[in-house]
Write a protein that holds these residues in place. Structure first.
Motif, short mmCIF file in Angstrom:
data_model
loop_
_atom_site.label_atom_id
_atom_site.label_comp_id
_atom_site.label_asym_id
_atom_site.label_seq_id
_atom_site.Cartn_x
_atom_site.Cartn_y
_atom_site.Cartn_z
N VAL A 48 18.79 -4.04 1.62
CA VAL A 48 19.90 -4.13 0.57
C VAL A 48 18.48 -3.08 -0.44
N GLU A 49 19.84 -1.87 -1.12
CA GLU A 49 19.15 -0.35 -1.82
C GLU A 49 19.44 -0.73 -2.53
N ILE A 50 19.45 -0.42 -3.93
CA ILE A 50 20.58 -0.66 -4.99
C ILE A 50 19.40 0.67 -5.77
N GLY A 51 20.49 1.99 -5.75
CA GLY A 51 19.26 2.69 -6.87
C GLY A 51 17.77 3.37 -5.72
N ASP A 52 16.80 2.34 -6.55
CA ASP A 52 15.85 3.23 -6.30
C ASP A 52 14.86 1.27 -5.53
N ASP A 53 15.41 0.39 -5.81
CA ASP A 53 15.44 -0.44 -5.55
C ASP A 53 15.44 -0.83 -4.37
N LYS A 54 14.35 -1.77 -3.00
CA LYS A 54 14.62 -2.26 -2.25
C LYS A 54 14.54 -3.38 -1.60
N LYS A 55 14.57 -4.04 -1.23
CA LYS A 55 14.69 -5.62 -0.59
C LYS A 55 14.85 -6.19 0.57
N TYR A 56 14.42 -6.47 1.09
CA TYR A 56 14.98 -6.97 3.20
C TYR A 56 14.84 -8.23 3.36
N THR A 57 15.72 -7.94 4.04
CA THR A 57 16.01 -9.83 4.62
C THR A 57 14.61 -10.17 5.86
N ILE B 27 24.87 0.84 -3.71
CA ILE B 27 24.81 0.47 -3.15
C ILE B 27 24.51 0.50 -1.74
N LYS B 28 23.19 0.33 -0.90
CA LYS B 28 23.24 0.70 -0.02
C LYS B 28 23.17 -0.35 1.08
N LEU B 29 23.74 -1.14 2.23
CA LEU B 29 23.34 -2.33 3.57
C LEU B 29 23.07 -1.05 4.56
N SER B 30 21.87 -1.59 5.26
CA SER B 30 20.99 -0.84 6.13
C SER B 30 20.60 -1.96 7.23
N VAL B 31 20.52 -1.88 8.54
CA VAL B 31 20.90 -2.54 9.61
C VAL B 31 19.28 -1.92 10.72
N ILE B 32 18.20 -2.53 9.66
CA ILE B 32 17.08 -1.95 10.92
C ILE B 32 16.88 -2.74 11.78
N ARG C 240 5.47 -0.09 11.96
CA ARG C 240 6.67 0.95 12.27
C ARG C 240 7.82 0.44 11.31
N SER C 241 8.32 1.85 10.91
CA SER C 241 9.65 1.59 10.12
C SER C 241 10.75 0.96 11.25
N GLY C 242 10.85 1.00 12.46
CA GLY C 242 12.46 0.37 12.32
C GLY C 242 12.96 1.32 13.33
N THR C 243 14.47 1.33 13.89
CA THR C 243 15.12 2.31 14.33
C THR C 243 16.43 1.96 13.18
N LEU C 244 16.58 2.71 12.72
CA LEU C 244 18.22 2.93 12.23
C LEU C 244 19.38 2.23 13.16
N VAL C 245 20.00 1.04 12.69
CA VAL C 245 20.86 0.65 13.74
C VAL C 245 22.86 1.22 12.75
N GLY C 246 22.77 1.01 11.81
CA GLY C 246 23.76 1.80 10.55
C GLY C 246 23.59 1.19 9.61
N THR C 247 24.92 1.97 8.01
CA THR C 247 24.06 1.68 6.82
C THR C 247 25.47 1.88 6.63
N PHE C 248 26.21 1.17 4.97
CA PHE C 248 27.36 1.09 4.69
C PHE C 248 26.68 1.18 2.87
#
Length: 2042
Positions: A284-293, A324-329, A336-344
């Motif tokens: 979950v990314e808002i502006g420059d802040d990122k948080k991961y589940t 607000i950016k939601l991405s699934v990795i 490794r940073s993982g591969t991106l599945v998709g974003t919203f």
């Protein structure tokens, strides 16, 4: 003077016979013909109408003739309309014609009209018009000069009490503008377009008293307004209109100031992620802040339920633009940073503008930014909420979410956006810029110049475009003030995008860091339209203007923020030519670029003329007055500069381009478009050539006004400025905006009026609203006609055309709707319709905002020492001139008050509160060729003074100053009556206020009143000899502004500013009569502002009276000025009225202070105010000393009363004497009641008193006592309590007007009585409805008993056919408190759903009505669409209710999703709590810090009534005269109470630890006792279930404030407070709603629903009846009870624990208690058994919710019998289960491996399985090797033990999060079993083949055979019947394995035959089983074909098999071939030997 005359001869070919009337309209002014009676085919009118006109006839103007069938009774019916454009008339001056009419549908009809038109242009042929001539416009046979303005209401010139004509012969003869006065007045009212102009009565011309909306004034003089009875008029006329008396001026900039925001996001789960066996993480990314589940292993539908909170402190604009950016990795880890599945992606603004600022439980669609051809990549379910300060979010109730959401129906998209969004390209073309400022110091440049010898521009610009989180940049153009880029930036984004704004920024490239030069935002909603006839975003090519900080270059620019687009720009920075276009991509086409990276490409240049033809504009300004100049400037000289763009800017405007091409022109070095002058016609060039612009006023030293402000001594010489500038001519855009703005302004003014009428409870708000809507619809149709001629103009962009079309459509439909709503306005619907009208207002404002700029805004700067001090910014559209009146800017050619403010951040806070300067300024902007009118709006009586160096020849040069030799002298009377709720400016929490009134260059102050927030000055300030310049009628329409500033007097230092307000006086000219309706003026409330916050209200009135003067003097003066004879000056027949006399000072001790005179001050009458003194609470220390002996002083209007002294506050903070009273004289008008002040003082030793705190009760209305109405026969409305509180809490017993929507019918738990007073009984479920007569002994039957219901149920069960599984009976012993809780939550949800559905239905009805009436087919389709979507909602809600199985009967409680206080009026039914304040008020926005100022609370109440009081009340039995109105109030002696607090759970807590979780526990404080539940903290949980009860003993009143807090447990350091909630127990304890212990819906002696109260229902009922002096209760036979003439029914038996039945009256008593609100006089809703949800707040983050807590409180007085033990609400312990899964066989598994030898396909199959959340416990079968057919045999058992919560349908897992975790964390996860099939490989990783996931609560039944098992079982999951393993216990069948192929399609990869068996832990112990095929209860070995054995274990066997079976022939062939080879070899080998031998013959 010009005039237009129309001679209406005949109307022919009419149908039928009847009376006809015609209406002729020109320039918005209509005349009616007389009525032609009884005419058949031809109506002969033969009438002439005449319009005097002030400006030339424009060829585009219209004349409109409407013909009606006239009816005396009904409204007139339109026959047809004739419109013509007056082009021909304008050219030829005379025209005769006959033409047909058209009807409403624009089709031509037979009827024709014959007219003759004459137009007299201004060519001197017409003689001088005599004064009288205007008034007999048309000679009045029965004709009528109908006239509709808001004149009566707002006291415009006509309601003034003189005949309207007199304004012309005002005090000063009008020379230049004869007739404009009346004309402008006439123009104000657009004529009523329709029917009700002609009321019954022969002559249509009477002012109808009953219909004041129309305010039609009959000008013909038959009816002098003075003769109208005033009583009827003043009902409405009291000067309501805000615009007139209360100018709305905002001083402090609102935007740009940082605010607190909190964004909370819950990621619940993801589904249908595309990819095989992935380990997904959501970022979950808002502006420059990122948080991961956290990561979930090998699943593509992970369940997270993780909560994230982001805190921001930024300005709103910045916040709403963040993405607000939601991405699934997939498979991310440390390395490794993982591969991106998709974003919203979505911007924060979109969320914030959702209802409730949130999306709840919605699915976000993921798409892959790198591959736009791919479709949806999966869905993430989340909640997103954005909370600003003071927003509260209603979270829908978070109970067990069993409703499996359908993904498609709940997508995370705002309403109206399609689910399938397409990819689109956004092209932003950047062409060129001009007018850039210097961005570098000149020193370096000079050095360079010296060395290299070239002169460079000091700026290196490039453009950066930001959109949807991506940035694109153009190239950098080195050293250019006029860079040319011709590039385009291309974004690829889904359309419609969820990001509102595009940000375009010009930046200066610099070696160190780039800085912004200017920023422009494009709102996509304004450049597109999503309607059916809408258009994609498009814009330009158009210039956009950028504003920011001042243009001087400084290294550290203090206003740099302004250049980044924060706050209001204070100077023009540059303009940029851009265009925007959008193209929807066809993602199927092969040549598409699939990535979404930003591209930059070059584009071709566009022609100069593409943006419009360049015209010369002329801006003129005149400064009539400069006052209120801030003292800090001192006496340095001051000048004012006006700039438009860079023109006129002398200090820092001109950045000279180095290129020599540009022609230098004039001494001023003004930049011009090169060659411009050569193109213009010769004579213009000569004339313009030597006209130098003058952009600033001469320097002048200010003089002192008073101790705060200076003014400039302009006196009669007014300086002027004028500027010529060249811009593209895009005035059309501004004209359309102006028209809409004017309609909007008028609408806003009208709506404010309506609100004020409602607020002040004057009569007939609906009439005013009808008038407002009428004006709106007329305005809209006028807009459509004017805009119509604009449809095919050249030089227009696509956006111009589309926007015009859509504006015309919108305005048209708005006009229709307004008309429509107008007919629906009734007295009772005013408020609803007002809301609709406010929506119109918002829409108008939105439409009026023009996205494509043209001319830049005008800035006015105050300069001192060549520095810019303060500025004002005026939009150029506001001062733009047009020949059509409606299109002119609202301030063009008018004198306006302009307040200058400090630039940028300096303007925040206290510095921004002082006015820097107030100007009276006249501005005019227009094309140079229209310049001749530029002075026409100035007040009359001036001479122009030209610049000295100009030759006399040039007439057209504008003046540099104006000299007024005519002035008028006035006297201003400011009646300062009182102020209230002022800002507390001293540390005592009070102020010493005085007011300072400024008018023109004068100022005066009132006296200082000490120590009060509600001063009553009652003082009249008289300003003598105020000189004003201007014409009478204008002054009256728009008088100058009065500024009132209120200060707090300090003994030392200067007075402190409290706030300011603006007012306009009522003006009386000397020939007007001083009398009603306008005089004497009425007191009005003016809102006092301090910055953007309110700081109180001022009650005052202002009048400006003209002082008469000598006629002769004037004549001489005038002749001297104008050199031509003056007609005799007429004074109206009233003669010259002297000023009304001033009364002398009345109070001798106040010295020379004049009081407010009698006609203005309110009329007083005698009131008695009774005060109930109860006690003081929570008093804080004062100056470190405890408060010990407090006393309360009450004061109102100079009278008051003191309470008894509390002797020892610690021991008992209650008062000994409860009631005291005092009498006081108060105004009759309740709105003018002065505030009542409550002060608490502490009595210290030696007679010292110290103020502890104070409270001002601003409105006494709610304490006014009204006697109960004895005559009323409906008991429901008769009961009125003293405090004006209606007893009907929650509409307890009002008749339900519509049963379907009435809240009562919804929110009743089943089994209540419904008392329905409607005609048709409403039957619901099993309730019996009895109609009640108001006074009869009504009988009400309660629901059937439980046993009967159970029987019913069983009958129903038996009827069901086997198709549906039977629900098993709920076993009484299984039920616990939680069953009740969850059942109640279900009910709550259902109620909410039903309410939503009802609301939707109501809205829809409204929509349909409006649509139907507006009838055009246009609206029909829309309403259909709307309907269908709403129907869906409705049907969903409805289905929900129908589908639900018959619920087992569980007794329910009420779940309130808010705190109990808000539901029951804070429990202030008789005891009120007043907060005491002390200390200075905080200046933060909206007084957020007021809580810190609270120093205690006073509990008590007030009751006021007019004397004398009727005796009935005092004669009643048991009336205690000492208690006055406060009869039957309990004693306030200390009382011991047992408080039992139940805490159920908390939801959505704010995370307190780094890991984004918290470890919450509960702390409860009450008085000195504190209970900490620290050892029972709940690890890592944001939604903890506490399920605890706490008992605390307390003594009221000492300990009455209960605090429940949730803390976060920390291993190290102190625990942090997450949030707390405070409950005032005392008010609850004494409330008549009986909040001590909730009353449950049923009475039982044992089980989960046991009665909690120590008193039984019958005892409670008896007590209530005794207290309320009610007859009853009388229990009768057959289960009846009678209470006060009501009869209730109910069961009479009860079961005890042993199942024995006993007789009891408790059920009956309880049924009465549950319906106590139906008891006459004393009834009110008693609080039911409940759970309340309270927000948790944290003092560090005021106003932002930190979570919510669900709880309730019971209280039991200790002198009553002791209550039973607390109910057990401990969280349910999960039950231990074991799931046994036997994998029998697989079939059709796809084959992965190729055989080494034969290349045959085979697979080595094994099956893996696990329960979701327990991946570490995954179990594998053995391997079935080498399956050739995909068949596998296993007979293998998996065993999964797990803990399960039946009620919530979740598995509970406790595990440590990581090796470092201190303790285990509990997770709740839905029970899902995953089975996968794999292909085993020996050396490489195993291959994943397919999987299936079964939700154990609802999964499809397995197929009986492998054949029947197919993909449909998964595809059509929704349709298929599902089963639950928890009900079935044992299931066997075939299920499909699926995987996704390359195209993301599901494919079948195998089938598995499995058996699922669920056993409880006890059963599992009794019959254990082994894993795999082990003991106990082993499964037999599978019968596998031979190929599967391991070849490396028994190689011989394998070889034999290979040899014998399959390769026999092959081997034989090989062997033979080998033999042959060997023989050949041997032959070759031995051949030579033999040959030799042979040859040699050996």
């Amino acid at each position: 003077m010009m005039a237009l005359m129309v001679h209406l001869r005949t109307v022919a070919h009419l149908r039928g016979k009847g009376d006809r009337i015609a209406k002729v309209t020109f320039r918005g002014l209509s005349f009616y013909s007389r009525v032609a009676e009884n005419c058949e085919e031809v109506a002969h009118f033969n009438e002439t109408f005449r319009w005097p006109i002030a400006s030339r006839l424009d060829g585009n103007e219209m004349l409109e003739i409407q013909v009606y069938n006239y009816s005396k009774v009904f409204s007139n019916r339109s026959v047809g309309t004739f419109c013509m454009v007056l082009q021909k008339v304008a050219e030829e001056g005379h025209l005769e014609l006959t033409d047909t009419l058209i009807d409403d549908n624009n089709t031509s009809i037979k009827t024709s009209v014959t007219i003759e038109i004459r137009y007299q242009p201004m060519d001197g042929t017409v003689g001088v018009w005599s004064d009288g001539e205007f008034l007999d416009v048309p000679d009045d046979r029965d004709g009528m000069f109908a006239f509709e303005t808001d004149s009566l209401l707002s006291g415009r010139s006509h309601g003034s009490g003189t005949s309207p004509g007199r304004t012309l012969q005002g005090s000063i003869p009008t020379f230049r503008k004869a007739g404009k006065g009346v004309f402008s007045a006439m123009k104000l009212g657009k004529m009523k377009s329709s029917k009700d102009d002609h009321k019954r009565g022969d002559e249509p011309a009477v002012l109808d008293m009953d219909d004041l909306d129309r305010r039609a004034i009959h000008l013909a003089g038959t009816l002098d307004p003075d003769t109208i009875s005033l009583a009827s008029v003043t009902a409405v006329t009291t000067n309501v209109s805000n615009k007139r008396s209360k100018p709305d001026i905002k001083m402090e900039p609102g935007s740009g100031r940082p605010v607190d925001y909190q964004i909370s996001i819950t990621v619940i789960e993801a589904r249908q992620l595309i990819g095989l066996n992935m380990d997904p993480v959501v970022c979950v990314e808002i502006g420059d802040d990122k948080k991961y589940t956290s990561m979930k292993e090998s699943t593509n539908c992970p369940y997270y339920n993780e909560y994230f909170v982001f805190d921001f402190h930024v300005p709103p604009d910045v916040m709403f633009d963040k993405i607000i950016k939601l991405s699934v990795i997939h498979s991310k880890n440390l390395l490794r940073s993982g591969t991106l599945v998709g974003t919203f992606k979505m911007d924060v603004g979109t969320v914030y503008f959702q209802p409730e600022h949130q999306f709840y439980h919605k699915w976000a669609i993921l798409s892959d930014p790198d591959d736009i051809t791919a479709g949806c990549k999966g869905y993430v379910k989340c909640d997103i909420a954005v909370v600003g300060k003071g927003d509260n979010i209603k979270t829908p109730h978070k109970a067990n979410e069993t409703d499996e959401d359908d993904v498609e129906g709940n997508l995370l998209l705002p309403e109206g956006i399609p689910a399938e969004r397409q990819w689109a390209r956004f092209y932003v073309k950047i062409y060129r810029a001009e007018g850039l400022p210097k961005m570098n110091t000149s020193i370096m440049a000079n050095v360079k110049k010296a060395f290299i010898g070239e002169n460079r521009d000091l700026v290196d610009p490039y453009v950066q475009v930001q959109f949807a989180g991506q940035k694109g940049k153009t190239s950098v153009q080195k050293s250019s003030y006029e860079p040319i880029w011709n590039e385009q930036v291309v974004f690829t984004e889904l359309f419609p995008p969820l990001c509102k704004r595009l940000k375009i920024q010009i930046r200066d490239s610099d070696k160190v860091n780039d800085v912004a030069i200017g920023t422009h935002f494009i709102d996509l909603r304004k450049i597109s339209n999503d309607g059916d006839k809408g258009f994609l975003p498009t814009m330009g090519p158009a210039w956009v203007n950028m504003y920011g900080s001042t243009r001087q270059y400084t290294l550290m620019d203090e206003h740099q923020d302004l250049n980044d687009g924060l706050g209001e720009g204070v100077s023009f920075r540059a303009r940029l030519l851009i265009s925007v276009a959008v193209e929807i991509l066809d993602t199927t086409s092969p040549e598409i670029i699939s990535s979404t990276d930003v591209q930059v490409e070059t584009v071709s240049n566009i022609s100069e003329s593409a943006t419009g033809k360049i015209e010369e504009f002329f801006l003129f300004g005149s400064f009539l007055e400069a006052t209120m100049i801030d003292r800090k400037i001192g006496d340095k000289t001051i000048s004012f500069e006006i700039t438009i763009g860079n023109y006129g800017n002398q200090i820092d405007g001109v950045s000279k381009p180095s290129s020599v091409k540009k022609k230098k022109k004039d001494a001023e070095n003004e930049e011009e478009e090169s060659e411009l002058i050569h193109n213009s016609s010769e004579d213009e060039a000569d004339e313009g050539g030597d006209m130098v612009s003058v952009s600033s006023t001469p320097l002048m030293r200010p003089v002192i006004t008073d101790r705060n402000y200076f003014h400039l001594p302009y006196f009669e010489k007014k300086p002027c400025v004028y500027i010529k500038s060249w811009w593209q001519d895009q005035r059309r855009r501004l004209y359309n905006s102006n028209m809409m703005d004017k309609i909007a302004d008028k609408l806003e003014e009208g709506l404010n009026d309506v609100q004020e009428v409602i607020k002040t409870e004057k009569a007939f708000p609906e009439r005013r609203l009808r008038g407002v809507l009428e004006e709106l619809s007329v305005g809209c149709s006028r807009f459509v006609t004017l805009a119509n001629k604009d449809v095919n103009q050249a030089g227009r962009t696509k956006l111009d055309r589309e926007r015009l079309k859509s504006c015309m459509r919108e305005m048209d439909s708005m006009g229709q709707q307004a008309k429509q709503i107008r007919t629906q306005v009734k007295k009772n619907t005013v408020r609803d319709k007002l809301k609709l009208a406010q929506n119109f207002l918002q829409k108008l404002r939105f439409l009026a905002d023009e996205p494509q700029h043209s001319t830049p805004d005008v800035f006015i700067w105050m300069m001192c020492n060549n520095k810019r001090i303060a500025y004002a910014r005026i939009p150029s559209k506001d001062i733009l001139y047009s020949i059509v009146d409606e299109e002119t800017g609202k301030d063009c050619g008018k004198v306006k008050a302009v307040f200058l403010k400090l630039p940028g951040k300096k303007g925040f806070g206290p510095a921004g509160w002082t006015v820097q300067a107030k100007l009276e300024l006249y501005l005019w902007l227009g094309l140079n060729k229209q310049r001749k009118d530029f002075l026409s709006g100035l007040p009359n009586g001036f001479e122009e003074i030209k610049a000295a160096n100009m030759g006399p020849s040039l007439q057209s040069v504008p003046p540099v100053s104006l000299v007024y030799n005519m002035k008028q002298v006035f006297q201003l009377r400011a009646h300062m009556y009182q102020a209230r709720s002022l800002f507390a400016a001293d540390s005592s929490g009070l102020s010493d206020p005085f007011a300072r009134v400024f008018f023109s260059t004068h100022s005066q102050v009132t006296e200082v009143l000490s120590e009060t927030l509600c001063p009553t000055w009652d003082q009249l300030l008289v300003f003598d000899d105020v000189e004003l310049f201007g014409e009478a009628s204008e002054l009256r329409d728009d008088p100058p502004i009065i500024v009132v500033e209120i200060f707090d007097q300090d003994t030392v230092g200067k007075a402190e500013f409290i706030g300011r307000t603006f007012a306009k006086p009522t003006i009386k000219m000397c020939d007007e009569h001083y009398g009603p309706p306008r005089f004497p003026p009425q007191l009005e409330y003016y809102q006092v502002y301090r910055g953007n916050c309110t700081a109180g209200e001022l009650l005052a009135a202002f009048e400006l009276l003209q002082i008469p003067f000598d006629v002769e003097e004037i004549r001489r003066a005038l002749i001297a000025v104008h050199n031509f004879a003056v007609p005799q000056i007429k004074i109206g027949q009233g003669g010259r009225v002297e000023l009304p006399p001033l009364e002398g000072p009345t109070d001798s001790e106040h010295g020379p202070i004049l009081p407010v005179p009698l006609g203005i001050r309110p009329i007083l009458s005698r009131y008695r105010i009774e005060v109930l003194f109860w006690g003081l609470r929570d008093l804080k220390r004062i100056n470190l000393a405890q408060v010990d002996r407090p006393r309360v002083d009450i004061e109102c209007a100079g009278r008051g009363v003191q309470s008894a002294l509390i002797q020892n506050y610690k021991k008992n903070p209650n008062f000994s004497t409860l009631v005291k009273w005092f009498e006081v004289d108060l105004p009759e008008n309740e709105l003018l009641h002065p505030p009542l002040n409550i002060r608490v003082v502490d009595c210290r030793a030696f007679g010292r008193y110290i103020l502890v705190g104070s409270h001002a009760v601003t409105s006494l209305r709610r304490f006014i006592y009204s006697a109960p109405d004895k005559t009323s026969n409906n008991w429901a409305t008769a009961a009125k309590l003293m405090n004006g509180y209606m007893v009907l809490a929650n509409g307890g017993s009002q008749p339900c007007s519509s049963p379907s929507i009435s809240s009562r019918t919804f929110s009743r738990p089943a089994g209540d009585i419904i008392v329905n007073l409607d005609a048709e009984p409403l039957a619901r479920k099993m309730d019996t409805v009895v109609k009640l007569d108001a006074m009869s002994d009504a009988v009400v039957k309660v629901d059937m008993t439980e046993e009967e219901i159970d029987k019913e149920k069983k009958k129903k069960k038996k009827k069901k056919k086997g198709g549906v599984e039977e629900e098993e009976e709920t076993d009484e012993s299984v039920l616990d408190w939680w069953s009740k809780y969850f059942a109640s939550i279900e009910t709550l949800k259902e109620t909410l759903r039903a309410q939503e559905a009802a609301q939707a239905e109501a809205e829809e009805r409204e929509d349909l009505e409006i649509a139907a009436e507006a009838a055009g087919s246009k609206n029909k389709e829309k309403s259909k669409d709307k309907k269908s979507s709403k129907d869906k909602k409705k049907s969903q809600a409805g289905d929900g209710a129908e589908k639900r199985p018959v619920k087992a009967r569980v007794d329910e409680l009420m779940v309130y999703n808010k705190e109990l206080e808000s539901e029951y009026g804070n429990f202030e039914d008789w005891l009120h709590t007043f907060n005491l304040y002390r200390g200075k008020a905080g200046d933060d926005d909206e007084h957020a810090l007021d809580d810190d100022r609270i120093v205690g609370r006073f509990k008590g109440s007030l009751c006021m009534y007019k004397l004398p009081l009727s005796e009935e009340i005092t004669r009643e039995a048991g009336f205690d005269p000492n208690m006055g109105m406060f009869q039957s109030i309990p004693h306030n002696d200390p009382i011991n109470v047992l408080v039992r607090v139940y805490v159920v759970r908390a939801t959505d807590l704010h995370p307190a630890d780094i890991n984004g979780k918290a470890d919450p526990y509960v702390v409860i404080k009450l008085g000195k006792s504190e209970v900490k539940d620290k050892e029972n903290y709940i690890s890592k949980q944001l939604n903890p279930v506490f399920g605890k009860s706490f008992d605390i003993e307390a003594t009221f009143p000492m300990e009455s404030m209960l605090t429940v807090s949730v803390y976060d447990w920390d291993l190290v350091g102190t625990d942090d407070l997450i949030g707390e909630t405070k409950i005032d127990l005392e008010n609850r304890f004494y409330s008549k709603y009986r909040a001590t212990c909730g009353i449950s819906s049923n009475y039982s002696l044992h089980g989960y629903n046991v009665w909690r109260d120590p008193l039984k229902p019958s005892q409670i009922l008896a007590k209530l009846c005794k207290d309320g002096k009610i007859d009853g209760p009388h229990y009768g036979p057959g289960g009846k009870v009678k209470v006060a003439s009501r009869i209730f029914l109910g069961p009479t038996e009860i079961e005890d624990e042993n199942g024995l039945k006993k007789q009891t009256e408790e059920h009956l008593a309880l049924s009465v208690l549950n319906h106590w609100e139906e008891i006459p006089r004393v009834g009110c809703k008693l609080i039911p058994e409940h759970v309340e949800t309270r927000p948790l707040l944290n003092p560090d983050k005021p106003g932002i919710e930190q979570g919510r807590i669900e709880m309730w409180v019971d209280m039991f007085a200790m002198d009553m019998p002791a209550p039973g033990p607390a109910i057990d609400i401990a969280p349910r312990k999960p039950k231990r289960y074991e799931l046994r899964v036997i994998i029998w066989n697989t079939d059709e598994v796809i084959l992965e491996d190729d055989d080494y030898f034969t290349g045959e396909k085979s697979s080595d199959i094994f099956v893996r399985g696990w329960l979701k959340g327990q991946q570490e416990d995954k179990q594998d079968t053995d391997v079935h090797y080498h399956s050739l057919t995909g068949e596998g045999n296993f007979n293998w058992r998996f065993v999964y033990p797990f803990d399960y919560l039946m009620a919530e349908e979740k598995i509970v897992i406790s595990k440590k999060e990581s090796m470092f975790s201190w303790d285990e964390t509990e997770y709740k996860i839905p029970p899902r079993l995953t089975m996968q099939v794999w292909d085993a490989d020996h050396f490489s990783a195993d291959d994943f083949l397919g999987a299936i996931e079964l939700d154990l609560n609802r999964f499809p039944r397995g197929a009986k055979t492998a054949k029947q098992c197919s993909l449909d079982m998964i595809r059509n999951e929704q349709e298929l019947p599902t089963i639950s393993i928890f009900k079935q216990k044992r299931v066997k069948g075939w299920w499909p394995f699926v995987a996704r192929d390359e195209n993301d399609e599901m494919e079948l990869t195998g089938k598995v035959e499995a058996e699922l068996h669920l056993v409880t832990a006890e059963e599992a112990e009794k019959s254990p089983v082994g894993l795999g095929r082990n003991e106990p209860d082993p499964l037999e070995k599978p019968n596998r074909p031979d190929t599967t054995f391991l070849w490396f274990l028994s190689p011989l066997k394998a070889i034999r098999y290979l040899v014998c079976n399959r390769y026999k022939w092959l081997i034989i062939k090989i062997v033979l071939a080998l033999l042959l080879l060997i023989m050949l070899g041997l032959f070759l080998y031995s051949m030579p030997g033999y040959l030799v031998k042979k040859l040699l013959g050996a």
